[in-house]
Design a protein around this motif. Structure first.
Motif, PDB file in Angstrom:
ATOM      1  N   GLN A 413       0.819  -1.213   0.000  1.00  0.00           N
ATOM      2  CA  GLN A 413       0.000   0.000   0.000  1.00  0.00           C
ATOM      3  C   GLN A 413       0.853   1.264   0.000  1.00  0.00           C
ATOM      4  O   GLN A 413       0.353   2.350  -0.295  1.00  0.00           O
ATOM      5  N   SER A 414       2.146   1.125   0.317  1.00  0.00           N
ATOM      6  CA  SER A 414       2.991   2.315   0.428  1.00  0.00           C
ATOM      7  C   SER A 414       3.208   3.010  -0.908  1.00  0.00           C
ATOM      8  O   SER A 414       3.581   4.188  -0.943  1.00  0.00           O
ATOM      9  N   ILE A 415       2.984   2.325  -2.019  1.00  0.00           N
ATOM     10  CA  ILE A 415       3.183   2.963  -3.317  1.00  0.00           C
ATOM     11  C   ILE A 415       1.994   3.847  -3.704  1.00  0.00           C
ATOM     12  O   ILE A 415       2.050   4.563  -4.701  1.00  0.00           O
ATOM     13  N   LEU A 416       0.915   3.779  -2.911  1.00  0.00           N
ATOM     14  CA  LEU A 416      -0.233   4.653  -3.143  1.00  0.00           C
ATOM     15  C   LEU A 416      -0.050   5.926  -2.321  1.00  0.00           C
ATOM     16  O   LEU A 416       0.050   5.881  -1.089  1.00  0.00           O
ATOM     17  N   LEU A 417       0.005   7.053  -2.995  1.00  0.00           N
ATOM     18  CA  LEU A 417       0.316   8.325  -2.338  1.00  0.00           C
ATOM     19  C   LEU A 417      -0.923   9.163  -2.052  1.00  0.00           C
ATOM     20  O   LEU A 417      -0.835  10.187  -1.385  1.00  0.00           O
ATOM     21  N   VAL A 451      -2.593  -1.576  -9.402  1.00  0.00           N
ATOM     22  CA  VAL A 451      -3.493  -0.913  -8.457  1.00  0.00           C
ATOM     23  C   VAL A 451      -4.920  -1.302  -8.814  1.00  0.00           C
ATOM     24  O   VAL A 451      -5.305  -1.255  -9.991  1.00  0.00           O
ATOM     25  N   TYR A 452      -5.683  -1.701  -7.809  1.00  0.00           N
ATOM     26  CA  TYR A 452      -7.099  -2.022  -8.012  1.00  0.00           C
ATOM     27  C   TYR A 452      -7.943  -0.926  -7.389  1.00  0.00           C
ATOM     28  O   TYR A 452      -7.827  -0.646  -6.183  1.00  0.00           O
ATOM     29  N   VAL A 465       9.442   2.498  -7.832  1.00  0.00           N
ATOM     30  CA  VAL A 465       9.851   1.168  -7.356  1.00  0.00           C
ATOM     31  C   VAL A 465      10.149   0.228  -8.520  1.00  0.00           C
ATOM     32  O   VAL A 465      10.683  -0.871  -8.309  1.00  0.00           O
ATOM     33  N   LEU A 466       9.817   0.619  -9.735  1.00  0.00           N
ATOM     34  CA  LEU A 466      10.022  -0.240 -10.897  1.00  0.00           C
ATOM     35  C   LEU A 466      11.424  -0.047 -11.470  1.00  0.00           C
ATOM     36  O   LEU A 466      11.995   1.049 -11.442  1.00  0.00           O
ATOM     37  N   GLN A 467      11.964  -1.143 -12.009  1.00  0.00           N
ATOM     38  CA  GLN A 467      13.295  -1.138 -12.598  1.00  0.00           C
ATOM     39  C   GLN A 467      13.168  -1.248 -14.114  1.00  0.00           C
ATOM     40  O   GLN A 467      12.627  -2.223 -14.615  1.00  0.00           O
TER      41      GLN A 467
END
Length: 515
Positions: A413-417, A451-452, A465-467
């Motif tokens: 959930q931390s990637i949702l700002l 994300v849903y 967070v993506l590479q």
């Protein structure tokens, strides 16, 4: 008589194993189960084939069935006229099961169901007996299996005859319960007094598991262990553990995966779970099971490693809240939203259900009429096999199995700002937090994120967070399974607006893959 080597080989080919990393099932295998508790008891061969063919077509790979049926197991024989056990007293007018003497004819029919299921790629998850025969729970009924000797013997019989299948210990039951005489089944409130003592049925369920392990041992020369979980109820008594399998059996080595039953109720007007008033039975009350899945995911351990987690009995589609006809029914959108949220929270699969189907309800049956119980259905089972929820569950399975990585997915959930609507809701708000909760999951190595958004709400997501140099975005429609390009996105904070917004049928998955 035992099943042949060929029959057992069919089951072994479908054996479910836990992945070494602990969170998911190996192959990869996404658990897509249906509850068909009465399949051995209320269907004939033609109906079994019709049911299993349909579920296989829809992508189901696990079907729940109970050997000693919850409703009518001791008052009605199966459709072939056979009882699961020989009568304790053959001369008695009323059938009373001799639980140490399984009836070969009955189990030959179980063999047929198990083998036909295997032929269409489905594993029958064996529930040896329903929990009412151990602890009574919501039934005032004889406790045929409330002793260790009977549980050990039948567990061993089941394990030897049906090895390599998943097993469900328990059966809509809590480990800690009390005598039926102290329970008002209609009000669902225990009468607690100084003379009422809580009974620990743990030794009986441990005996079931011990028996299954002993029965399967002859088929497992490598010393591998059976797949066993515990199917709990959605309620519990004050001063006893909440009904998570791992809470009820924290030290049991046989517990392969953690499980809960989020149940069939809805609303927030009852006593707080953390401080229940004396005399009130605790229940899981929620729109969906996401919080329960989160708790399992965060706390479930096994010898320092991690277990997969699954909701073993979520809300049933086309079924009234609390099984009360005056209340609304769970809609396909409820089933779909709850399922996506649960898997994004870390569940290793999903369990689906329909009230008419689990009880194989046939309104015109002369031999096995509708069950005289508060859960009775007004529909025929064969008329509700094609409800949209069954298709939606299959879409979820296909989506997760098609990701570029499977065993490195984590909830995050931390990637949702922006606002995720993850907060308490007012009393009686049936469209509260769970219905609106925006959820996120991602590959831990930075290959993708998703994300849903259950009602099409807009959100802001952190793609850093993506590479990869190029981030490609896709909109996935959970209702149709169709994908639509959303172009490329930048690394960092990205504001997203779904294609549509609104209740029920405007949910979307936003998927970003690194290239």
């Amino acid at each position: 008589m035992v099943r042949t080597a060929e029959q057992i080989a069919r089951s072994k080919a479908l054996e479910i194993r836990v992945h070494p990393k602990g969170r998911y099932l190996d192959e990869p295998f996404f658990w897509q189960a249906d509850t068909a508790w009465e399949i051995f008891h209320r269907l004939d061969e033609r109906e079994v084939k019709m049911y299993l063919d349909k579920r296989a077509e829809q992508g189901f790979n696990v079907i729940f069935g109970v050997l000693f049926a919850e409703h009518g197991g001791a008052t009605l024989p199966n459709r072939q006229g056979e009882w699961p056990f020989h009568p304790k007293d053959p001369s008695a007018e009323k059938y009373y099961p001799g639980v140490l003497r399984p009836n070969e004819k009955y189990f030959e029919y179980v063999d047929f169901v198990v083998d036909y299921a295997a032929s269409v790629g489905i594993r029958i998850a064996i529930q040896p007996v329903w929990g009412n025969y151990v602890a009574g729970i919501y039934h005032k009924i004889d406790h045929y299996f409330d002793n260790v000797d009977a549980a050990l013997a039948f567990g061993k019989y089941s394990g030897e005859r049906y090895p390599f299948l998943p097993y469900l210990n328990g059966g809509d039951v809590h480990r800690y319960w009390f005598d039926d005489a102290a329970f008002n089944a209609r009000a669902l409130k225990p009468t607690r007094g100084p003379d009422i003592k809580v009974i620990d049925y743990g030794p009986v369920f441990e005996a079931f598991a011990e028996g299954i392990i002993a029965g399967e041992a002859k088929h497992r020369p490598d010393g591998s262990q059976p797949f066993i979980t515990f199917h709990p109820t959605a309620s519990w008594l004050p001063d006893t553990p909440k009904p998570f399998a791992s809470h009820l059996f924290p030290n049991s080595k046989w517990l392969t995966i953690d499980g809960i039953q989020s149940g069939h109720t809805c609303g927030y007007k009852y006593a707080p779970l953390e401080d229940p008033s004396i005399g009130t039975l605790n229940w899981f009350y929620a729109q969906n099971s996401v919080d329960l899945v989160r708790e399992m995911y965060e706390t479930s351990t096994r010898d320092g490693s991690l277990r997969p987690v699954i909701d073993l009995e979520a809300h049933y589609e086309s079924t009234h809240y609390d099984f009360k006809p005056e209340k609304d029914q769970w809609k396909a959108s409820n089933i779909r939203q709850g399922a996506w949220q649960a898997v994004f929270a870390g569940a290793a699969g999903l369990t689906y259900g329909v009230n008419s189907v689990w009880q194989m309800n046939n309104l015109n049956s002369k031999s096995h009429p509708p069950i005289p119980h508060n859960t009775v259905s007004a529909a025929n089972w064969f008329d509700e096999l094609d409800l949209p929820g069954a298709t939606y569950i299959g879409i979820i399975t296909k989506w997760f199995l098609s990701r570029p990585s499977y065993f490195t997915r984590i909830p995050d959930q931390s990637i949702l700002l922006s606002d995720t609507f993850d907060r308490p809701v007012p009393e009686d708000d049936y469209d509260g937090k769970d219905a609106k909760l925006i959820s996120a999951t991602r590959d831990i190595d930075g290959k993708w994120l998703a994300v849903y958004t259950p009602e099409g709400q807009g959100f802001e997501v952190d793609t850093s967070v993506l590479q990869g140099e190029k981030l490609v975005a896709i909109w996935f429609d959970p209702r149709s399974g169709k994908e639509t390009s959303a172009g490329t996105v930048e690394k960092g904070k990205v504001k997203v607006q779904p294609p549509s917004q609104g209740k029920d049928d405007h949910d979307w998955v936003f998927y970003v893959v690194a290239q």
